[in-house]
Design an enzyme around this catalytic site. Structure first.
Site: not given
Lengths: 392, 91
Positions: A152, A285, A296, A315, A320, A379
């Site tokens: 990602c 993110h 985060e 997002k 996403h 990931f």
């Protein structure tokens, strides 16, 4: 790294083709997450995603992802006014994961379930490297060509690598971005991991139950600032630095203290010579998974201090978009600085008290900043932070 | 679009997309055959045909359905030009 100028933008998003549609969508807090039409979702817990609407340019013989990449890259080059002759030395860096998997899956299902022998054409574009091949060949980009695959954060990583090539004088200009189309494997995999919210995702909300998938493509033209000035190009802003780190912790989960995320943010600031206090906005993110948003926030707190920056999640509106996310959100961050308008986090009703930042709920906010960062975390703890500076 | 105009466009596609030598394109006639292994053909292989089909769809705005047998249309420049001309005439 020397700063590089951003002189062209191109987007294919769940709001349609074009940067204009994208900015109108995210700055108005619209939601493009709807029932999925591209693949069969019968029996799955989550059945929604942010699909790119019909009307993507290009032959249907190309993969959906190739067409999105081509349309976005073409818009970016046209926007920057890069003529055919100038493209001979231009680098092309593409963040990708799924490649032509959507069509490959359809081919495989037809072959194994329907007993038919479909045309193997779909397989020619199945690799993630196909996008760079298609975009480079169609648009005549003759410089270095790379495909970045870091889950990602692929789209953000591509901008970072391209910025290095330009800043180091390897190439006069580069086009960099990311692309991903919705695929069965991605949809089913995230369903199996129970990481998808059955209703549109709610980043930073205490009721959040996971992410929504999306798809799209975005590209930017990065150029030596002197070159951009001498040809009187429109400069949207500058990519002033980046940070790239690895958690080396777990195959899917981020480090619980957000240690790698914080290092990525600090590295970007350090590279750009920018103090944390000079940053006003973080395009997070912000996936809306229980873990990501909390961790985060912890990392942002470690870098910027409690509540010191505005934070929002693109997002919440386009889902996403996987390998495209870092590039789409880079475009969002550049436009935030340029337009002095922070896009909101849609559907944020009850801020999770563990977040501790103003996450700009519901409506965009008019604020001017000199610097903003965009976070992308893949990931396996593949963290990328991009630092942008407002155009002088 | 007339078959003759289509033929000219096909020659352009051959040079710009399939990277044929422009001098080779000049010598082409409507009777020139396409598939590799056929007498007097320009020697297109299966990947060339994929690229050519994409270029045709994007240039002429038509969709060529693979469910039907397309091979007869891709036999020569004559058959292909006629096929595209008939498809664009209806558009």
């Amino acid at each position: 790294m020397k700063s590089v100028a951003v002189t062209g933008l191109g987007v294919v998003s769940p709001f349609g083709t074009g940067v204009k549609a994208f900015w109108e969508g995210i700055s108005s807090g619209s939601c493009a997450i709807r029932p999925i039409t591209l693949i069969d979702t019968e029996g799955f817990r989550c059945r929604i995603a942010a699909e790119v609407p019909a009307g993507i340019a290009g032959s249907g013989r190309r993969s959906r992802a190739d067409r999105m990449a081509l349309a976005a890259a073409r818009e970016a080059l046209d926007d920057a006014g890069i003529a055919r002759a100038e493209r001979a030395d231009a680098a092309l860096i593409v963040g990708a994961v799924g490649g032509g998997m959507l069509e490959t899956e359809a081919w495989y299902w037809q072959r194994t379930r329907a007993g038919a022998a479909p045309m193997p054409r779909a397989l020619t574009s199945c690799f993630p490297s196909s996008h760079a091949d298609v975009v480079g060949s169609a648009l005549g980009l003759g410089g270095p060509r790379e495909t970045i695959v870091t889950a990602c954060s692929s789209g953000a990583g591509s901008l970072a690598l391209a910025a290095d090539l330009v800043a180091d004088g390897v190439v006069p200009l580069a086009i960099a971005g990311g692309v991903d189309a919705l695929t069965r494997i991605c949809f089913m995999g995230f369903n199996a991991l129970k990481l998808l919210d059955p209703v549109p995702c709610r980043p930073f909300d205490r009721e959040r139950r996971g992410m929504s998938l999306g798809e799209g493509a975005a590209f930017v033209v990065l150029e030596d600032p002197q070159r951009a000035k001498s040809r009187r190009a429109r400069i949207y802003g500058e990519l002033a630095g980046y940070g790239m780190t690895g958690d080396a912790f777990h195959v899917t989960a981020p480090h619980p203290e957000g240690e790698g995320m914080a290092r990525a943010m600090r590295a970007a600031l350090e590279q750009g010579g920018v103090a944390p206090a000079a940053v006003g906005y973080v395009n997070a993110h912000g996936t809306a998974t229980l873990q990501n948003d909390r961790i985060e926030a912890r990392a942002m707190r470690a870098v910027f201090g409690e509540g010191r920056v505005l934070v929002s999640s693109t997002k919440s509106m386009i889902g996403h978009t996987m390998a495209a996310a870092g590039a789409l959100e880079a475009v969002a961050t550049v436009l935030t600085l340029l337009n002095e308008l922070v896009p909101p986090t849609a559907r944020l009703e009850n801020l999770d008290p563990e977040i501790g930042f103003d996450c700009v709920p519901h409506a965009a906010r008019e604020v001017a900043f000199e610097h903003a960062i965009s976070n992308s975390f893949g990931f396996g703890g593949q963290n990328v932070t991009l630092l942008f500076r407002r155009a002088a | 679009m007339e078959a003759k105009e289509v033929f000219d466009e096909l020659k352009t596609i051959l040079v710009t997309r399939l990277k044929f030598d422009p001098r080779q394109a000049v010598d082409l006639t409507l009777e020139t055959t396409m598939p590799k292994g056929v007498d007097g053909s320009i020697g297109l292989d299966s990947l060339d045909f994929i690229e050519l089909a994409i270029a045709i769809e994007e240039r002429f705005g038509i969709v060529m359905d693979e469910a039907g047998d397309l091979a007869p249309h891709f036999a020569s420049f004559d058959t292909l030009s006629r096929y595209i001309a008939s498809r664009t005439a209806g558009a």
